[in-house]
Structures are given as structure tokens and as C-alpha cells.
Scaffold this active site. Structure first.
Site, short mmCIF file in Angstrom:
data_model
loop_
_atom_site.label_atom_id
_atom_site.label_comp_id
_atom_site.label_asym_id
_atom_site.label_seq_id
_atom_site.Cartn_x
_atom_site.Cartn_y
_atom_site.Cartn_z
N LYS A 37 1.02 -4.00 0.18
CA LYS A 37 1.17 -3.92 1.63
C LYS A 37 1.96 -2.66 2.04
O LYS A 37 2.59 -2.02 1.21
CB LYS A 37 1.87 -5.18 2.16
CG LYS A 37 1.05 -6.45 1.93
CD LYS A 37 -0.30 -6.39 2.62
CE LYS A 37 -1.12 -7.65 2.48
NZ LYS A 37 -1.73 -7.86 1.16
C1 LIG Z 1 -4.74 -11.01 5.72
C2 LIG Z 1 -3.91 -11.56 4.60
N1 LIG Z 1 -3.33 -12.77 4.73
C3 LIG Z 1 -2.57 -13.29 3.75
C4 LIG Z 1 -2.38 -12.60 2.57
C5 LIG Z 1 -1.58 -13.24 1.49
O1 LIG Z 1 -0.44 -12.52 1.14
P1 LIG Z 1 0.23 -12.73 -0.30
O2 LIG Z 1 -0.55 -11.92 -1.29
O3 LIG Z 1 1.60 -12.17 -0.11
O4 LIG Z 1 0.22 -14.17 -0.58
C6 LIG Z 1 -2.97 -11.35 2.39
C7 LIG Z 1 -2.80 -10.63 1.11
O5 LIG Z 1 -3.52 -9.73 0.77
C8 LIG Z 1 -3.77 -10.82 3.42
O6 LIG Z 1 -4.38 -9.65 3.28
#
Ligand SMILES: Cc1ncc(COP(=O)(O)O)c(C=O)c1O
Length: 397
Positions: free
Chosen positions: A186
Site C-alpha cells: 500500500k
Molecule cells: C480494496 C482492498 N480492501 C481490503 C484489502 C485487504 O487488506 P489487507 O491485505 O491488509 O488485509 C485490500 C488489500 O489489498 C484491498 O486492496
């Protein structure tokens, strides 16, 4: 998009503070900490960044979505409307709390189509979750209006869009409750981590307790704390929070680099009449984490995607053929492949996926190419990249 490209002494210093006093947990151990509360500090920094009253850090973006929904009382058998184009985490987080994901079409913003949302509302609907995909946003006013008409919770997954703005407000801070991911790819990272953002004190306190086994966090003796309700462990560690603390302070710098690199490539591709760009709702400004453009048809998009790969243009995605982000390839969801039994209520709630088609979304995703914007490229590299991309597209058209 990835902040990890620019790790520096700032991140190292924050992590070393934690290692020096040896308290890796965000709660308790007050005497040993030498004043270091990295998770608390990061929460305050994020509150300032988003102009929001409350931020609760959690262990991931997926956890943030589950915690946000649970904190607002969404659970077993409730329907949550979400887009057909998103990351798999969206339906995972909804199903984790026993709720039913109701997938609907996107429009040319590449996020929820407000008309599709309106058409999907049933008496079981409890929430609408917009996913601000690839650095941009949905029509927040139109989506808010649907939620207000039907008295629904409005959730904003801004995991991919930190730094974007809608009508003067940071993405993630506009709906009733917002969610962020700080995983490794991110714009700013904690390694792993996430955040729930809200102005609603009740949701915030619920998130604070629920993400730490229901602890009420009153006083300084964990053993003496009460549990007003059941919770789980979605805590972030001090080490992860320390990395994020250094990164959030650099967010303006990261967004400025993204914008510069994005603009150079967009200017070059704009010269090609057949290339068009995603719609950004009026009053919106992207985070510039990705450059998304449309080509005339699926075949051209497929050929372009292949030619990009063959010619060393990395981090450009054609989501129509990608397993992670679009309903077309989510067979594990459609076939309900689960390690453990799923409730009959959720099974029945997901039956629509056996027959539902997403022609409108297909039309956009089939023609879309989504290019990640990196922070580490030099200006010369970005210019050369833009030219190479344009040459490839022109050779295919
Ligand atoms: C749009 C979106 N929501 C939720 C997530 C979930 O995040 P995490 O990988 O920190 O669980 C991501 C991860 O890529 C995402 O792109």
C-alpha cells in the site's frame, strides 16, 4: 504505490525505539515502555491526516472491514452490498462475521454504480460498502443518498486510495466508517496493518474493544479489565505501528511523487484518441496510486496487456483475466469452497451467484488496464516508460 520502496532511517529509528525498550505489544507494560506508544501515536497522526475524530488500528485491512461492520452491529444473515470489482478481502471480511456479500455492478468510475446499489436493496440489507479501487472513488453523494433513503450503514474501503480526496474530504473519512490497509504494497505500509476510521464514538469504542478480545481498556491493569461483549484478536503490534508512524509522516511526499509520475504517463497516453480514462466523480481528486485507462475492446486490451509484459512494462494489470480482483475468476466464492461448513443462511444468501451476470462491469473491466505508479522511478524512467507504452498501444490499434 508502495511506501516500502522508500524505506529510510526514519522507519528504522521508530522500529529501534520499540526494540530498545522491548515492548512489542500495543497495550499494557506501561513501566517498561520509556514513553513509547507507537500504535497510539500512529492513531493520533491518522486522526489528523483524515480530520476524523477516531482511528482504531488493527492487524490488516481485511480485519478493518470485519471490525468496522461488527462495530456498527452488522452480522449473521445481514446483506452487505459491495462491488463485483474489488479485492477478495471484501467478501472474506463480510463472510467472517456471518453476513452475506451482495455483489453488484460497477460503472466507469470502476467503483460501485449507485443505480445498481439501489436495485439491490432488500429488507435484509444493512450496509453498502464502496471500495475506492485503484486510487479513485465512487460518486459519494449519490451513494450516500441511497444509504440515507434506506437507512443503511455506509462503509468506505479506502485501502487502495489513501491520499485521495472527495469534495475536500480525505477518502476513507467520508462514509459512516472507513477502512484502510497498511499491508506491504500500500501507499504507506506497516508491513501488515489496517485502520478503522470514524466520527461515531460508539462505533470507535466498539472497534477498540472488539479488536482486543472485548477488553474495555479502562485503567492500567489488563487483568482487571472487564469485557462488555465478545471480541477477537485483531491487534496490531508496536513494531508494525512504528513503521507506519514514520510512513504516515511522509504521506504528502509519497502522494506528490505519485502525482508527478502519473501525470507524465497520462500526458503521453492522452495523445492517443482511442485511449480514454476512468471517470473521477465531480469534486474528486485521485491519490494517483494507479493510472487506469480504457482501450476500445477486450481483444485490444488483452493484446496490450501481453505486449506490456513481453516488453518489460511491469505492474500493469488487466483485471478481466486476473484472479484476485474480479468476480469472473472467483470460482472459490461461486462454488462456496470453504474449509469449514458455511451457515445455511449464507449459503442461501449466495445462491444468486449461480446465475447472476455482470455485463455492465464486464464492459468496463474487459477494456481496462490498470498501471501501478511506483515511487522509485526516476523522471527519465517514467518518460521512457510512457513512450514505450504509447508505442505498444499504437502498434496494436
Ligand atoms: C480494496 C482492498 N480492501 C481490503 C484489502 C485487504 O487488506 P489487507 O491485505 O491488509 O488485509 C485490500 C488489500 O489489498 C484491498 O486492496
Amino acid at each position: 504505490m508502495p511506501g516500502f520502496e522508500l524505506f529510510s532511517d526514519l522507519e528504522r529509528k521508530e522500529v529501534n525505539d520499540v526494540l530498545d525498550n522491548g515492548v512489542l505489544m500495543r497495550y499494557g507494560f506501561d513501566g517498561m515502555r520509556k514513553g513509547h506508544w507507537k500504535a497510539k501515536e500512529l492513531e493520533s497522526e491518522l486522526e489528523k491526516t483524515f480530520g476524523s475524530n477516531h482511528v482504531q488500528l488493527v492487524s490488516s485491512g481485511t480485519a478493518a472491514v470485519s471490525v468496522a461492520l461488527a462495530s456498527a452491529g452488522v452480522g449473521a444473515g445481514d446483506e452487505v452490498i459491495m462491488p463485483a470489482f474489488t479485492f477478495v478481502a471484501s467478501f472474506e471480511a463480510i463472510m467472517l462475521i456471518g453476513a452475506i456479500p451482495v455483489l453488484v455492478d460497477i460503472d466507469d468510475t470502476l467503483t460501485l454504480d449507485p443505480k445498481a446499489v439501489e436495485a439491490a436493496v432488500t429488507p435484509k440489507t444493512k450496509a453498502v460498502m464502496v471500495v475506492q479501487m485503484c486510487g479513485s472513488m465512487g460518486d459519494m453523494d449519490a451513494l450516500r443518498a441511497v444509504c440515507d433513503t434506506h437507512n443503511l450503514l455506509f462503509v468506505e474501503d479506502a485501502c487502495q486510495a489513501i491520499g485521495g480526496v472527495y469534495k475536500g474530504k480525505p477518502l476513507g473519512s467520508i462514509a459512516d466508517v472507513g477502512c484502510f490497509s497498511f499491508d506491504f504494497v500500500k501507499t504507506i505500509t506497516c508491513g501488515e496493518g489496517g485502520a478503522v476510521v470514524t466520527n461515531n464514538k460508539e462505533y470507535y469504542l466498539n472497534a477498540d474493544h472488539y479488536s482486543d478480545h472485548g477488553h474495555d481498556h479502562v485503567g492500567s491493569d489488563r487483568g482487571a479489565e472487564t469485557h462488555p461483549f465478545l471480541g477477537y484478536n485483531f491487534r496490531i503490534s508496536e513494531l508494525n505501528a512504528a513503521v507506519g508512524l514514520a510512513q504516515v509522516r511522509r504521506l504528502p511526499e509519497f502522494i506528490a511523487i505519485q502525482k508527478k509520475n502519473y501525470s507524465i504517463i497520462r500526458d503521453v497516453l492522452s495523445q492517443i484518441p482511442e485511449v480514454t480514462f476512468r471517470t473521477v466523480p465531480e469534486g474528486g481528486e485521485e491519490s494517483y496510486a494507479f493510472l487506469n485507462f480504457y482501450l476500445p475492446d477486450l481483444e485490444i486490451a488483452r493484446n496490450t496487456s501481453k505486449a506490456f509484459k513481453d516488453n518489460g512494462i511491469d505492474v500493469c494489470f488487466h483485471y478481466y483475466d486476473n484472479n484476485w480482483h474480479y468476480i469472473r475468476r472467483w470460482d472459490h466464492l461461486k462454488n462456496l469452497k470453504s474449509l469449514f461448513p458455511i451457515s445455511n443462511e449464507v449459503k442461501a444468501g449466495l445462491k444468486y451467484l449461480e446465475t447472476k451476470t455482470f455485463e455492465q462491469s464486464d464492459r468496463f473491466i474487459a477494456r481496462n488496464i490498470s498501471c501501478l505508479i511506483k515511487l522509485s522511478w526516476t523522471e527519465d524512467e517514467v518518460k521512457a516508460r510512457g513512450k514505450k507504452m504509447a508505442d505498444i498501444i499504437n502498434s496494436i490499434l
